[in-house]
Motif scaffolding. Structure first.
Motif, PDB file in Angstrom:
ATOM      1  N   PHE A  42      -5.679   7.477   4.816  1.00 20.34           N
ATOM      2  CA  PHE A  42      -4.440   7.078   4.134  1.00 20.34           C
ATOM      3  C   PHE A  42      -4.475   7.466   2.650  1.00 20.34           C
ATOM      4  O   PHE A  42      -3.568   8.122   2.150  1.00 20.34           O
ATOM      5  CB  PHE A  42      -4.226   5.571   4.290  1.00 20.34           C
ATOM      6  N   HIS A  43      -5.534   7.084   1.965  1.00 19.45           N
ATOM      7  CA  HIS A  43      -5.654   7.422   0.541  1.00 19.45           C
ATOM      8  C   HIS A  43      -6.336   8.784   0.417  1.00 19.45           C
ATOM      9  O   HIS A  43      -7.493   8.889   0.008  1.00 19.45           O
ATOM     10  CB  HIS A  43      -6.476   6.359  -0.190  1.00 19.45           C
ATOM     11  N   ILE A  78      -5.319  -3.325  -7.285  1.00 26.23           N
ATOM     12  CA  ILE A  78      -6.683  -3.761  -6.972  1.00 26.23           C
ATOM     13  C   ILE A  78      -7.656  -3.419  -8.087  1.00 26.23           C
ATOM     14  O   ILE A  78      -8.575  -4.185  -8.385  1.00 26.23           O
ATOM     15  CB  ILE A  78      -7.148  -3.168  -5.606  1.00 26.23           C
ATOM     16  N   MET A 109       0.822  -1.203   0.000  1.00 26.04           N
ATOM     17  CA  MET A 109       0.000   0.000   0.000  1.00 26.04           C
ATOM     18  C   MET A 109       0.856   1.253   0.000  1.00 26.04           C
ATOM     19  O   MET A 109       1.874   1.333   0.697  1.00 26.04           O
ATOM     20  CB  MET A 109      -0.920  -0.001   1.217  1.00 26.04           C
ATOM     21  N   GLU A 110       0.465   2.203  -0.817  1.00 28.72           N
ATOM     22  CA  GLU A 110       0.965   3.572  -0.771  1.00 28.72           C
ATOM     23  C   GLU A 110      -0.278   4.436  -0.955  1.00 28.72           C
ATOM     24  O   GLU A 110      -1.303   3.957  -1.432  1.00 28.72           O
ATOM     25  CB  GLU A 110       1.943   3.844  -1.917  1.00 28.72           C
ATOM     26  N   PRO A 111      -0.171   5.710  -0.637  1.00 26.80           N
ATOM     27  CA  PRO A 111      -1.358   6.544  -0.879  1.00 26.80           C
ATOM     28  C   PRO A 111      -1.823   6.407  -2.334  1.00 26.80           C
ATOM     29  O   PRO A 111      -1.037   6.590  -3.266  1.00 26.80           O
ATOM     30  CB  PRO A 111      -0.857   7.962  -0.566  1.00 26.80           C
ATOM     31  N   GLY A 112      -3.050   6.020  -2.507  1.00 32.76           N
ATOM     32  CA  GLY A 112      -3.603   5.845  -3.847  1.00 32.76           C
ATOM     33  C   GLY A 112      -3.284   4.524  -4.505  1.00 32.76           C
ATOM     34  O   GLY A 112      -3.753   4.246  -5.607  1.00 32.76           O
ATOM     35  N   VAL A 113      -2.504   3.688  -3.829  1.00 33.19           N
ATOM     36  CA  VAL A 113      -2.085   2.409  -4.417  1.00 33.19           C
ATOM     37  C   VAL A 113      -2.400   1.254  -3.466  1.00 33.19           C
ATOM     38  O   VAL A 113      -2.034   1.299  -2.290  1.00 33.19           O
ATOM     39  CB  VAL A 113      -0.569   2.394  -4.707  1.00 33.19           C
ATOM     40  N   ILE A 114      -3.097   0.256  -3.946  1.00 37.57           N
ATOM     41  CA  ILE A 114      -3.289  -0.998  -3.210  1.00 37.57           C
ATOM     42  C   ILE A 114      -2.995  -2.124  -4.189  1.00 37.57           C
ATOM     43  O   ILE A 114      -3.647  -2.233  -5.236  1.00 37.57           O
ATOM     44  CB  ILE A 114      -4.733  -1.159  -2.688  1.00 37.57           C
TER      45      ILE A 114
END
Lengths: 266, 266, 266, 266
Positions: free
Chosen positions: B157-158, A37, A25-30
């Motif tokens: 988080f996002h 996703i 996970m990163e901000p905006g990323v899963i």
């Protein structure tokens, strides 16, 4: 969480304490197992997602369909199953659907939910010992160690055969014919059934046996036989909890209130 | 169970105490909502089976695909989610996968698992009050009653947007275009988002918001938003419990053992 | 429950399905193990009641005091214990105190809550093999079978000695001196400690060891070592859940939100 | 945990994430609410320890005895209580005592375990409104809002009076006479009972009512009424799980196996 707090995230040992290969996970990323996703949603089926989460790869459509059949087959066995009764009683005690599910999934232990796991282990041992030809000997050894009851065979209610078994095995046979699975484990399972049938009362393969065949053929580790069963039975648990919620009732006990238990002076 | 015991099954009130429309059973027969199990296995998808169990009818393929997207989207949000951490710690305490799942699903309460349920309720109230045009007024009323936080919008988080939302809403739009769902609830959801965006920081619709749209469009009762979320998250819970099992560890606490909590003298 | 329903309570097999020697009830009458509840309330201590419920007889005051010491000693080991962390996280997810307790007690499994049970079993085996003189040989056999770790000895945090142990053993010694317990098991426990101390690093008896001595001396079956530990730790679980409730917090993860787990590409 | 790992414990924010006033620990030191554990073991009673953990101070002996009476009184109400039935069924599913306790304590929700909590709240509201003289008016308001059922009064089984109530209230009266508690809440409770008795059928105070009086008189926050009930009922849950374990049984359902539930075609 203030910015000040954020600035303190300096100790890599803390992050490393929780290490996973399942989700990034990163901000905006899963990403799950490397797949964003948004590429999975609407693209993979729920059974494919279950497989991906548990094993890291996306199964073929044929493999996923067989897993799906196992998931569909085991959802429920009615209110006489302790897991289902637990869920229904729980909801009348004033807890949420998640709590009714928690109490109920929890009881899918060695006896209620463990037959598949034990049978996959037996399949694996028989397979390692040579397969079908090793069945008679391995079965004698198994029963000497664990008792005469072989998990996955016989049913106290469906004495003449579990209606789910032939359909599931038919799907297994189809996938063997397509070359997607080896068929080694279904052969072992049938050899066990034949061996047991020599006795006065046949003990036909039940749902736990048929789904254990599926899990073994698909290469799932034995504990996941129980884990996947829990996913499947959670559906029935939820459905019954929800039906009970709609029926109402307060502090529903196991018997009608006109009954009291028997007290026995020891 | 002896035959003698069997002969005593004479009190219909006992059977009636456990009445269900979900499952019918006779020796050799298992029917769910009227469908013999052998006709469902290999025929309906797992999401269709979930729908059938919860609602009594088999959904169309389009409806089932949309439900499937919601099930796939919510499986996991990593070890910082308390449900996932609970499952991973549990497995290191020496309990089974079913128990790790039990403890973890159990915590999907009003805060962790309830946003979707609350939002479906809000959608329904707005819909009953006239739909999109009622959004501004209803939102004011909602926040006056429940506080400024609107469930299903914003993500700590996002912050710039949840990557799952656009994909899910795209699938909703597709099904609206095909005439299978009305689109009333996705319109309401977007009107709420627009209303909230008027503030300094936009609070974009998150996964709970997008799946709430799906549940509302498909006609699920609001408590089932939580129930279905539990089914979905159970997958991530199981996957993490299983990964932790393979990683090993004994009595894993929340922080590395080099840390101790802070004691504060009150 | 209508009178009509009541009239149907005709099948003794239903009552017999739930047979117990623990509680007898009639309208206006509740007896536990033969004692009317009104004779117990205000008369027996809570530890005496626990003993009565589990075993059927009322213990002497000395026995009850020793059980009480074990109950007091094990209530809590802080938020780094997975059971306590589970309870604290659970409460921030929006569930009730009962649910936080349910999820947390549930994880007191073989590793987190099972040391006492395993040690009572070992004590019993050593006792049956002759007692103290059998310790060296039995210990070799135990470790050959189960690994070098002996449950109830050593502590990763209290390396130089668990502060609870000397106090608990002192109380055991007192009761031995009073002739209320035999002292056979505390002798075995100390012989094990001496045997282990021969190694480079001593592994002093910890809380699980000292309470196992108490349970064995008092004649509790080994599984009740875990059961009673669950009763004791439930107190700490409740206290921490309640403190967390007062502290607030939503969806508390294991680490501060400034941390993310480590993703490892497998 | 290696020494290298230990050296990384540098981020105070991580320790602070888990802050508690309940327990302080250093190697060789465990203090609860400021008291070294070795000073508590063998010195305070288990009820005193429960109080200390929940509230931070050690209660007087009189207060502790009254709490103890409540703990003793609520341990069990037999296998028709859903919590007890859940525990007994669970153990036959092949899970541990901790798991049976987890599933069972979990269901002590708003309906099964929440009456005391709700009644303490009502007592507090009535007390704030002036006490006994406010009872008639407050009762009307309560029932208008929550329905005619007043928690803590009436019992579907013990219709002519709960045998636990007079004994518990007698102990309350004793402590009032000793000046240790105010008696305001027991007066309110009796005024409610008198008010309800005006109706055709009297609804005498039940166990939940009597223990709610105790919790209110002792100054426990209302949610702890449920929490302490959970501690008490855990004893009965454990006792029944253990008895069932000794009785044996596999996958025990709610009714004898000779019964099947009633299927109703909707």
């Amino acid at each position: 969480m203030t910015e000040a707090t954020k600035a303190t995230a300096t100790d890599k040992a803390v992050s490393d304490w929780w290490t996973t290969s399942i989700i990034r996970m990163e901000p905006g990323v899963i990403k799950f197992r490397g797949h964003p996703i948004q590429d999975l949603i609407g693209t993979v089926s729920f059974p494919q997602m279950i497989w991906l989460m548990l094993r890291g790869d996306v199964p073929s459509e044929g493999q996923a369909k067989l897993l799906e059949a196992a998931l569909v087959a085991s959802v429920d066995h009615g209110p006489q199953a302790p897991s289902i009764a637990t869920a229904r009683m729980a909801i009348t005690c004033g807890v949420g659907l998640n709590n009714a599910m928690g109490s109920a999934v929890n009881v899918l232990g060695d006896v209620h939910g463990g037959a598949g796991e034990q049978l996959v282990e037996l399949f694996e041992r028989i397979d390692a010992a040579g397969g079908v030809s090793a069945v008679p000997e391995m079965l004698v050894a198994f029963r000497a160690e664990k008792g005469k009851f072989v998990p996955g065979y016989g049913h106290r209610f469906h004495k003449d055969g579990d209606p789910r078994t032939p359909r599931l095995l038919g799907l297994v046979d189809d996938l063997v014919a397509q070359g997607e699975i080896s068929g080694r484990f279904v052969a072992i399972a049938r050899a066990i059934e034949a061996e047991l049938a020599g006795r006065t009362h046949g003990v036909p393969m039940n749902i736990d046996g048929a789904t254990a065949v599926i899990f073994a053929e698909l290469g799932f580790a034995s504990p996941l036989a129980r884990g996947i069963f829990c996913l499947s039975r959670s559906v029935g648990i939820l459905a019954h909890a929800w039906e009970q919620k709609q029926q109402g009732g307060r502090n529903k006990g196991p018997m009608p209130p006109s009954y009291l238990w028997t007290y026995r002076d020891d």
